[in-house]
Design a protein around this motif. Structure first.
Motif, PDB file in Angstrom:
ATOM      1  N   ALA A 131     -30.930 -82.767 -11.634  1.00 47.14           N
ATOM      2  CA  ALA A 131     -31.728 -83.203 -10.482  1.00 47.14           C
ATOM      3  C   ALA A 131     -32.401 -84.544 -10.766  1.00 47.14           C
ATOM      4  CB  ALA A 131     -32.778 -82.149 -10.137  1.00 47.14           C
ATOM      5  N   LEU A 132     -32.899 -84.708 -11.995  1.00 51.87           N
ATOM      6  CA  LEU A 132     -33.512 -85.993 -12.366  1.00 51.87           C
ATOM      7  C   LEU A 132     -32.478 -87.110 -12.301  1.00 51.87           C
ATOM      8  CD1 LEU A 132     -35.718 -85.112 -15.483  1.00 51.87           C
ATOM      9  CD2 LEU A 132     -36.547 -85.888 -13.248  1.00 51.87           C
ATOM     10  N   ARG A 133     -31.298 -86.851 -12.831  1.00 51.37           N
ATOM     11  CA  ARG A 133     -30.234 -87.866 -12.853  1.00 51.37           C
ATOM     12  C   ARG A 133     -29.839 -88.287 -11.434  1.00 51.37           C
ATOM     13  NH1 ARG A 133     -28.952 -89.671 -17.267  1.00 51.37           N
ATOM     14  NH2 ARG A 133     -28.386 -88.533 -19.148  1.00 51.37           N
ATOM     15  N   ALA A 134     -29.780 -87.284 -10.553  1.00 50.75           N
ATOM     16  CA  ALA A 134     -29.366 -87.578  -9.172  1.00 50.75           C
ATOM     17  C   ALA A 134     -30.365 -88.525  -8.502  1.00 50.75           C
ATOM     18  CB  ALA A 134     -29.239 -86.280  -8.376  1.00 50.75           C
ATOM     19  N   ALA A 135     -31.655 -88.363  -8.853  1.00 48.85           N
ATOM     20  CA  ALA A 135     -32.698 -89.153  -8.180  1.00 48.85           C
ATOM     21  C   ALA A 135     -33.005 -90.466  -8.914  1.00 48.85           C
ATOM     22  CB  ALA A 135     -33.972 -88.314  -8.068  1.00 48.85           C
ATOM     23  N   ARG A 136     -32.683 -90.516 -10.206  1.00 43.39           N
ATOM     24  CA  ARG A 136     -33.060 -91.693 -11.015  1.00 43.39           C
ATOM     25  C   ARG A 136     -31.844 -92.187 -11.809  1.00 43.39           C
ATOM     26  NH1 ARG A 136     -39.166 -89.450 -12.594  1.00 43.39           N
ATOM     27  NH2 ARG A 136     -39.026 -87.949 -10.920  1.00 43.39           N
ATOM     28  N   PRO A 137     -31.087 -93.110 -11.261  1.00 41.69           N
ATOM     29  CA  PRO A 137     -29.863 -93.556 -11.941  1.00 41.69           C
ATOM     30  C   PRO A 137     -30.140 -94.157 -13.317  1.00 41.69           C
ATOM     31  CG  PRO A 137     -29.953 -94.377  -9.675  1.00 41.69           C
ATOM     32  CD  PRO A 137     -31.290 -93.782  -9.967  1.00 41.69           C
ATOM     33  N   ASN A 138     -31.340 -94.680 -13.533  1.00 33.39           N
ATOM     34  CA  ASN A 138     -31.636 -95.316 -14.820  1.00 33.39           C
ATOM     35  C   ASN A 138     -32.314 -94.378 -15.822  1.00 33.39           C
ATOM     36  OD1 ASN A 138     -30.664 -97.728 -13.797  1.00 33.39           O
ATOM     37  ND2 ASN A 138     -32.673 -98.229 -12.908  1.00 33.39           N
ATOM     38  N   LEU A 139     -32.194 -93.095 -15.583  1.00 34.39           N
ATOM     39  CA  LEU A 139     -32.879 -92.116 -16.426  1.00 34.39           C
ATOM     40  C   LEU A 139     -32.527 -92.284 -17.907  1.00 34.39           C
ATOM     41  CD1 LEU A 139     -34.644 -89.478 -16.192  1.00 34.39           C
ATOM     42  CD2 LEU A 139     -32.491 -88.230 -16.345  1.00 34.39           C
ATOM     43  N   THR A 140     -33.562 -92.293 -18.728  1.00 29.63           N
ATOM     44  CA  THR A 140     -33.363 -92.278 -20.180  1.00 29.63           C
ATOM     45  C   THR A 140     -34.019 -91.016 -20.734  1.00 29.63           C
ATOM     46  OG1 THR A 140     -33.454 -94.683 -20.263  1.00 29.63           O
ATOM     47  CG2 THR A 140     -33.780 -93.507 -22.343  1.00 29.63           C
ATOM     48  N   LEU A 141     -33.251 -90.249 -21.475  1.00 33.59           N
ATOM     49  CA  LEU A 141     -33.779 -89.019 -22.072  1.00 33.59           C
ATOM     50  C   LEU A 141     -34.124 -89.276 -23.528  1.00 33.59           C
ATOM     51  CD1 LEU A 141     -31.252 -86.397 -20.641  1.00 33.59           C
ATOM     52  CD2 LEU A 141     -33.526 -86.970 -19.760  1.00 33.59           C
ATOM     53  N   ILE A 142     -35.297 -88.801 -23.937  1.00 32.24           N
ATOM     54  CA  ILE A 142     -35.724 -88.930 -25.337  1.00 32.24           C
ATOM     55  C   ILE A 142     -35.808 -87.515 -25.927  1.00 32.24           C
ATOM     56  CG2 ILE A 142     -37.649 -89.567 -26.864  1.00 32.24           C
ATOM     57  CD1 ILE A 142     -37.293 -91.412 -23.619  1.00 32.24           C
ATOM     58  N   ASP A 143     -35.132 -87.296 -27.036  1.00 30.33           N
ATOM     59  CA  ASP A 143     -35.104 -85.981 -27.683  1.00 30.33           C
ATOM     60  C   ASP A 143     -36.434 -85.726 -28.397  1.00 30.33           C
ATOM     61  OD1 ASP A 143     -34.641 -83.696 -29.114  1.00 30.33           O
ATOM     62  OD2 ASP A 143     -32.801 -84.398 -30.082  1.00 30.33           O
TER      63      ASP A 143
END
Lengths: 384, 384
Positions: A131-143
């Motif tokens: 859902a985050l990816r769908a709304a935010r194309p520039n999403l960066t995930l930090i582990d």
């Protein structure tokens, strides 16, 4: 339970430990919902076992997302807001429970700005990130895992208080076993005796788990859950268990001969284990490599010609996890720090003679260590 | 435990129920690891509570992914292959446990061809899908939840066998409580009495959860976990609990007056509840809307002027979940099917008079229903 101040401090510590700024953090590991928000589910309460929760942290706000059925637990959580939609209202058929919760989390996150999100990738459900990816194309995930794990090593005062409470219940249970185990009881009877004593001591329902082995099983299996085996006079009884108090646990072992005196060889083994604990204690201070603690325990047993009968580890850290760092093993890469809660648990296993293990818990302090558990380490039951 | 044939049949059923072909399916809901693979973790065994597992299904192969510490459970799983890398070897410090498992799952999936993957989006960890997305730009995810949930309604014979085993233990525990609860005991004592009887009956460690309320709490709270309240002669004792056997549970209630005769008004309430159960049973057959069952229970209590004292639901389905469909509530959208395991549990709560609930479990059959639970529904303890 953990304190509001403690949880708040731990959340601040997490934000400060981030190697780069994040807009929000999403946690789902049940241990971390306890650690950062005092959200603890009980397996003894209706509709709790299959519940779950997510913790959404923003720089200035913490939100626990769960459902309405676990209110007894969510109302004790120390967060700024609890979002808990109704899953089952008693009037209409209930929908997919996890769907309700995850949907609520997505909704909460939709109001959180930013594209740099810290997550626990091995426990956060994929639906949240899709859902985050769908709304935010520039999403960066930090582990977050490599950041959170080191934070958890040194225990805070509210964590130590819970571990002490667990230890108190475990000591009451070890004492009850030492006084009450008799020939004719089954291993399951011993477990029930131990568990009942722990719950009576705490005056609440708790999980008691561990090894409840007797007779030859002590040597051949070195433990294991209780089976229906009936105890005979002269059997060894190996009790190695933990009492889980709001997620935290001590861990301690005693082994004794039921209704009889140990043999000379068994007594030698017992004394060697106690001496090995003493050797390990000699290394317990901040800054010591965990492998040095292991070497001390291992060396003491080897000096008595018992190296080959010591097939387990020397001990380990304790807290929300079991075992957790530091690991007292030959190739350990850990170093003791102030705030570590650790167990020393040498054991010896010789088929035909006996299997036994003895264990104490300690808190590493600035001065050295504090012994947390004081139950009798004895191979002999009191005479009746 | 569930049978190999049962798990295999359920996996086939899942593949046939897919609305469009998939190359692989990834499951993570603990209930579904039991349902499709007989993978059951025990909270009473060392290093099990914080373990987890993933099930990767291909058209011709099933793979359980977990770690080496839970071998006692993974070796009982009925799958084609278990992938269980070592997390802690007793020689070196252990890494992040969930990382080991998720890494192994990603590795397993890297050998699975195709881009159409069915998943449980609310429980599969995001790391698994992020790895799939990185390797397969055309990845299509299919949500398995709406497919799996209807499959679980009708219970298979191996599921019913486990529920019957749970019920047997619960009946032994209800009988022990009816015979053994006395003034002076606390609610926690009653819980321990019940739990010990259930474990002794099954000869294994199991979770017993539910309501163990006495005195005014029965009416004001309608249940709740046991507290340290001491029982007085003449108190009502409301026991509504489940015994979890390999993930499955029955659920049944009885309420009785401790060490005294009920009042005339309490006896009227008791008789009304039993009559309401009888009314509900009159509707138990495949094809009946669940709301009709609720209406029968509710109507019978209303006919005695007790509608306002019945504030809970009439009953619900049971199995791996609790409650689960069908829901016996006024606006239920469920319809009874052959294989449903259901509970009827009317209760009446009048402050100052008493709170009580009585419950039976049933299997819906082609002919009507089979009564699964036969414990005494009685408001009076046997005289001693």
């Amino acid at each position: 339970m953990l304190s509001s101040a403690g949880c708040s401090t731990r959340r601040s510590r997490l934000w400060k430990a981030l190697p780069e700024p994040c807009d929000a953090l999403i946690l789902a590991d049940p241990q971390h919902l306890i650690y950062f928000a005092n959200y603890v589910q009980s397996p003894f309460v209706f509709r709790s076992a299959d519940a779950g929760a997510l913790l959404v942290l923003e720089p200035e706000k913490s939100t626990l997302v769960t459902d309405s059925m676990v209110q007894p637990f969510s109302e004790r959580a120390t967060v700024d807001e609890v979002v808990a939609p109704v899953w089952y209202n008693g009037k209409t058929s209930a929908p997919h429970r996890q769907g309700i919760r995850v949907g609520a989390a997505i909704d909460v996150l939709s109001r959180v700005p930013g594209t740099r999100i810290g997550i626990e990738p091995t426990s956060v459900p994929v639906a949240v990130v899709e859902a985050l990816r769908a709304a935010r194309p520039n999403l960066t995930l930090i582990d977050l895992d490599p950041i959170i794990r080191p934070l958890k090593r040194a225990k805070d005062p509210d964590e130590v208080a819970l571990i002490k409470r667990s230890i108190q219940a475990g000591e009451a249970a070890q004492a009850a076993a030492l006084a009450g185990v008799e020939p004719g009881m089954t291993e399951l009877d011993v477990f029930l005796l131990v568990q009942n004593a722990a719950m009576k001591c705490l005056d609440e329902q708790v999980i008691v788990y561990g090894d409840f082995a007797t007779g030859p099983r002590c040597a051949t299996e070195k433990g294991g859950p209780p089976i229906s085996r009936t105890i005979e006079r002269g059997d060894l009884c190996l009790l190695d268990f933990s009492v889980v108090v709001h997620g935290y646990r001590g861990d301690f072992t005693n082994s004794f001969v039921v209704g009889a005196e140990p043999t000379a060889r068994q007594r030698e083994m017992f004394e060697a284990c106690l001496s090995a604990i003493e050797a390990g204690e000699g290394q317990l201070r901040a800054g010591t490599p965990a492998r040095a603690v292991d070497a001390a325990v291992r060396g003491r047993l080897a000096s008595r010609g018992l190296a080959e009968s010591f097939t387990s580890h020397s001990g380990h850290g304790l807290g929300l996890g079991h075992p957790e760092p530091p690991y007292f093993v030959p190739e350990s890469t850990d170093t003791l720090v102030v705030g570590d809660v650790v167990a020393l648990e040498p054991g010896l296993y010789i088929e035909g003679v006996g299997g036994m293990r003895f264990e104490r818990n300690y808190l590493i302090t600035a001065e050295g260590f504090e012994t947390l558990s004081v139950h009798d380490l004895t191979i002999t039951q009191p005479r009746r």
